[in-house]
Design an enzyme around this catalytic site. Structure first.
Site, short mmCIF file in Angstrom:
data_model
loop_
_atom_site.label_atom_id
_atom_site.label_comp_id
_atom_site.label_asym_id
_atom_site.label_seq_id
_atom_site.Cartn_x
_atom_site.Cartn_y
_atom_site.Cartn_z
N SER A 95 0.79 -1.24 0.00
CA SER A 95 0.00 0.00 0.00
C SER A 95 0.82 1.28 0.00
O SER A 95 0.25 2.37 -0.08
CB SER A 95 -0.96 0.01 1.20
OG SER A 95 -2.07 -0.82 0.94
N LYS A 98 0.00 3.69 -2.68
CA LYS A 98 -1.01 4.75 -2.57
C LYS A 98 -0.41 6.14 -2.43
O LYS A 98 -1.10 7.14 -2.62
CB LYS A 98 -1.94 4.47 -1.39
CG LYS A 98 -2.80 3.21 -1.57
CD LYS A 98 -3.79 3.09 -0.42
CE LYS A 98 -4.68 1.85 -0.58
NZ LYS A 98 -4.00 0.61 -0.21
N SER A 155 -5.74 3.47 4.64
CA SER A 155 -5.26 2.69 3.49
C SER A 155 -6.41 1.97 2.79
O SER A 155 -6.26 0.83 2.33
CB SER A 155 -4.20 1.68 3.94
OG SER A 155 -3.44 1.24 2.83
N LYS A 283 3.18 6.53 5.04
CA LYS A 283 2.33 5.46 4.52
C LYS A 283 2.88 4.08 4.86
O LYS A 283 4.05 3.79 4.64
CB LYS A 283 2.20 5.58 2.99
CG LYS A 283 1.12 4.68 2.42
CD LYS A 283 -0.26 5.20 2.78
CE LYS A 283 -1.35 4.16 2.55
NZ LYS A 283 -1.32 3.06 3.53
#
Length: 461
Positions: A95, A98, A155, A283
């Site tokens: 993720s 992202k 997320s 993140k």
């Protein structure tokens, strides 16, 4: 008449004729500028200090005993890499993908193409998306801001796909934007197969990316992407620093930030041992193939660092390893100005400008030069190399202050570091070069002519 008298008279007449004819080229010179110099400065010069260096020791990367597949530590302002453990290897980022989706959506808001209040209608692809999600149903409507918060904080894969489809029309078109941006940013290993970081097999079947080229990204590329986020969108932390976010009024519990290292968590029982001073993003990521990953960023005393760890063994391990990496940076390095703004460069102090009131115009570097170096390292060994532009050999007044005439590259090899640091800035004029009036140009041309004339005569004897 005596012969010697005749020879003397003839010589006098010859000199008189030469003086008379000198007015014509003098006028031409006054109109056309100064004579070309017979020699030119070298296009490059190098200067070096010989001051002895002080010994500076910093821990080795091996001493950190990092339990990761790869790791990078980057200075956010300069882009310097301070720690590199297998940082160039392309790996599944999960993720952390992202971050690129976040960057593109934030760019669309910044450019006015959409707004945070724009309402997005959920499509079939988003509704069918698996993994971390906020359980969007097809036809649900939410603002860009709410969906962005769900993506950045929780997320949420479905929120990410909904935003991607709204921005580009389809997720595949959005993926093309992602890959184009990666190239623009100078990311050399990154390839995106979707907006979320899911493995292709985990995407809704009818919306899967053709082929089998999965999403990959090196730790260094992840750091480069993070640097673009914090630089181009310095308000990024209005989302990433939030501990929780209430997505719907009817939701019994808010979205909880998966980043346990937020400084704000220092008073939260379950997270306080992970909380890190100054950390406000960025993140997390996890899939079976990727393991546990985390791109983190923290700022202390105005100095922001970006860390990336990939392939750790657990949720908690990615934060434990990140602490080691960030501590390494904050404990051992400092930002140091090695060249002040508007600095004179030895050997390139001035440049000749034709037709100027004052023909020798001072030169300076256009901006300061700062490097991130080991704390206490000697900075006296900075080297400079000047490269002049081709146009600099024939500059003519008037010229404004700040005219670029070349570049100067500063390099430093600090003790305790294996890399040579380098930065190039412009070499510019430090004052206006005003054009001289016609009389001054005329007298200057006459003076140059007679100087050349009598030097020529002198060389005959």
């Amino acid at each position: 008449m005596k012969p010697h008298f005749i020879r003397k008279s003839a010589a006098s007449i010859l000199v008189l004729n030469m003086l008379c004819f000198s007015l014509v080229p003098a006028m031409a010179l006054a109109e056309g500028g100064q004579t070309q110099q017979t020699t030119q400065k070298e296009s490059t010069t190098t200067t070096k200090s010989t001051t002895p260096a002080k010994g500076t020791a910093i821990p080795s990367a091996e001493s950190l005993d990092l339990k990761v597949s790869s790791a990078i530590l980057m200075d956010a302002e300069t882009g310097q890499v301070l720690l590199d453990v297998n940082g160039e290897q392309a790996l599944p980022p999960a993720s952390m993908t992202k971050m690129m989706s976040e960057y593109i959506v934030a760019e669309y808001v910044k450019q006015g193409k959409i707004s945070w209040d724009t309402v997005v209608t959920t499509g079939k692809n988003a509704a069918l998306t698996k993994g971390s999600r906020i359980f969007l149903a097809e036809g649900d409507q939410h603002t860009v801001k709410d969906l962005y918060a769900a993506m950045a904080i929780g997320s949420a894969n479905d929120a990410t796909v909904a935003l991607a489809e709204h921005v580009a029309g389809s997720e595949q078109e959005f993926v093309q934007l992602m890959n184009d941006e990666a190239k623009r940013m100078g990311m050399t290993t990154a390839h995106f197969a979707n907006s979320t970081g899911l493995d292709i097999k985990d995407m809704p079947e009818e919306f899967r990316t053709p082929g089998d080229q999965e999403t990959v990204m090196s730790a260094k590329d992840a750091a480069i992407l993070a640097r673009y986020i914090v630089t181009d969108h310095p308000d990024f932390n209005q989302f990433t620093s939030l501990q929780t976010y209430k997505f719907r009024e009817r939701d019994k519990t808010p979205i909880v930030n998966l980043n346990w290292m937020l400084e704000a968590n220092k008073d939260i029982t379950n997270f306080k041992k992970y909380a890190y001073e100054g950390l406000d993003g960025l993140k997390t990521g996890h899939t079976q193939n990727a393991g546990n990953c985390f791109t983190g960023t923290a700022v202390r005393d105005g100095h922001r660092l970006i860390s990336v760890v990939m392939g750790t063994s657990s949720d908690s391990a990615r934060f434990v390893e990140t602490r080691k990496v960030l501590d390494y940076g904050f404990n051992n390095f400092e930002t140091k100005q090695v060249v002040a703004p508007n600095a004179t460069v030895t050997g390139s102090e001035t440049i000749t400008v034709k037709k100027a009131k004052n023909t020798e115009i001072p030169l300076v570097s256009s901006q300061e030069v700062a490097f991130v170096i080991p704390k206490g390292a000697d900075i006296s060994k900075v080297e400079s190399k000047v490269t002049m532009t081709p146009e600099s050999a024939s500059l003519t007044a008037p010229l404004p202050k700040g005219t670029k005439v070349g570049t100067v590259t500063y390099t430093l090899k600090p003790d305790g570091m294996n890399q040579t640091l380098e930065k190039t800035v412009d070499l510019v004029t430090s004052q206006d070069a005003e054009k001289a009036n016609w009389f001054k140009l005329f007298m200057r041309a006459i003076g140059d002519f007679f100087s050349d004339l009598f030097n020529g005569i002198k060389n005959l004897f």
